[in-house]
Design an enzyme around this catalytic site. Structure first.
Site, mmCIF file in Angstrom:
data_model
loop_
_atom_site.group_PDB
_atom_site.id
_atom_site.type_symbol
_atom_site.label_atom_id
_atom_site.label_comp_id
_atom_site.label_asym_id
_atom_site.label_seq_id
_atom_site.Cartn_x
_atom_site.Cartn_y
_atom_site.Cartn_z
ATOM 1 N N ASP A 7 2.826 0.392 13.224
ATOM 2 C CA ASP A 7 3.547 1.758 12.624
ATOM 3 C C ASP A 7 3.301 1.219 11.142
ATOM 4 O OD1 ASP A 7 5.281 3.942 12.702
ATOM 5 O OD2 ASP A 7 6.837 2.514 11.463
ATOM 6 N N GLU A 9 4.745 2.253 6.900
ATOM 7 C CA GLU A 9 5.746 3.012 5.769
ATOM 8 C C GLU A 9 4.742 3.181 4.754
ATOM 9 O OE1 GLU A 9 8.322 4.380 6.931
ATOM 10 O OE2 GLU A 9 8.710 3.247 8.692
ATOM 11 N N GLU A 52 11.721 10.567 -2.396
ATOM 12 C CA GLU A 52 11.770 11.263 -1.243
ATOM 13 C C GLU A 52 11.611 10.038 -0.308
ATOM 14 O OE1 GLU A 52 10.247 12.435 -3.741
ATOM 15 O OE2 GLU A 52 11.040 14.336 -4.295
ATOM 16 N N HIS A 57 12.700 5.040 3.988
ATOM 17 C CA HIS A 57 12.758 3.594 4.262
ATOM 18 C C HIS A 57 13.607 2.719 3.469
ATOM 19 C CE1 HIS A 57 9.711 3.531 1.234
ATOM 20 N NE2 HIS A 57 8.857 4.236 1.643
ATOM 21 N N HIS A 151 13.867 4.083 8.221
ATOM 22 C CA HIS A 151 12.634 3.931 8.811
ATOM 23 C C HIS A 151 12.414 2.528 8.412
ATOM 24 C CE1 HIS A 151 11.296 7.999 9.749
ATOM 25 N NE2 HIS A 151 12.691 8.029 9.965
ATOM 26 N N ASP A 156 10.574 0.194 14.179
ATOM 27 C CA ASP A 156 9.917 1.297 14.919
ATOM 28 C C ASP A 156 9.113 1.055 15.961
ATOM 29 O OD1 ASP A 156 11.458 2.898 13.433
ATOM 30 O OD2 ASP A 156 9.892 3.935 11.956
#
Length: 227
Positions: A7, A9, A52, A57, A151, A156
Site C-alpha cells: 500500500d 500514501e 486534501e 493521511h 490512512h 492498511d
C-alpha cells in the site's frame, strides 16, 4: 506460498500531475497469513503537501522534510518484494505511483510479468453492486478497523491482509469442524462404558421340541461319528 501486501500514501491522485509517494509499506504473507515481516518507509516527496491529501493521511510537509527520498529506499523495497505476487487494493493506483518513481531513476517498472492480485477487483466480482472500499470490506467481514482514523500504508496493509484472507475463503472453518468432530469421537471412545445386565436367552419348550424333531430326521449326523 509467499505473497506481499502493498500500500502507498501520496500527495494526490496523479503522478503525471507531479504528485509523489509519501509512504510505502509491504507486509509478507505465507499461505495468506502474515509472518510479521514487513517493510515501511515515509518518503520526502520534494514538494508541498496539498491540504486534501493531508486530511486523508495526516502526513505534513514538516514531518516528511527529514525523511529519505524514494531513491534511498528503493533497493530495500525491491529486495523485500522480490518475485512475490503483490496483493494491492486498487492496484492500478499504487503501481502508477511506484512506476513513476522507478522511471525517474531509470529503473525497470513493475510490469505485466509480475503477478498482481487486485483485491478491489475480487471484491467487485464476489459482491457486485456493493461498496468495495477497504473500510466497507472490513465492515462486511467484521474486521476491527477502529484504529484507522487516518490512512496509513502499514496499517492498511494489515487490514488488507485480513480482508484478502476472507476474500480467499477465510480460515476454512470446515477444518475446525472436522477437528471438533474428531475430538468428540475420541472423547466418546474414551468414556467408560455402561454395563448391561445379561438378557435371558434360554430356549422355550416349543423350541426344544422343534429342535429334537429336526435332529431326529437327520441321517448320519457329524456329531455321531467317532473321531
Amino acid at each position: 506460498m509467499r505473497e506481499v501486501v502493498l500500500d502507498t500514501e501520496t500527495t494526490g491522485l496523479d503522478p503525471a500531475a507531479g504528485h509523489r509517494l509519501v509512504e510505502i509499506a509491504c507486509l509478507e504473507l505465507h499461505n495468506r497469513v502474515p509472518t510479521g515481516e514487513h517493510f515501511q518507509a515515509y518518503l520526502n516527496p520534494e514538494r508541498d503537501m496539498p491540504e486534501e491529501a493531508f486530511k486523508i493521511h495526516g502526513l505534513s510537509s514538516e514531518f516528511l522534510a527529514d525523511k529519505p527520498r524514494f531513491a534511498q529506499v528503493v533497493e530495500e523495497f525491491i529486495a523485500f518484494v522480490g518475485e512475490a505476487p503483490l496483493v494491492i487494493h486498487n492496484a492500478e493506483f499504487d503501481l502508477r505511483f511506484i512506476n513513476a518513481e522507478l522511471k525517474r531513476m531509470e529503473r525497470p517498472s513493475i510490469g505485466p510479468g509480475h503477478k498482481v492480485i487486485d483485491t478491489i477487483a475480487i471484491a467487485r466480482r464476489r459482491f457486485p453492486g456493493s461498496p468495495a472500499s477497504l473500510d466497507a470490506l472490513c465492515r462486511r467481514f467484521e474486521i476491527d478497523n477502529s484504529a484507522r482514523t487516518l490512512h496509513g500504508a502499514l496499517l492498511d496493509c494489515e487490514l488488507l491482509a485480513e480482508v484478502y484472507l476472507e476474500l480467499s475463503g477465510g480460515r476454512q472453518p470446515g477444518f475446525d469442524l472436522a477437528q471438533q468432530t474428531q475430538a468428540a469421537l475420541q472423547a466418546e471412545s474414551n468414556a467408560p462404558k455402561a454395563k448391561r445386565e445379561p438378557r435371558p436367552h434360554a430356549p422355550s419348550d416349543a423350541e426344544l421340541k422343534a429342535h429334537a424333531a429336526m435332529t431326529a430326521r437327520l441321517k448320519d449326523p457329524l456329531w455321531g461319528k467317532e473321531t
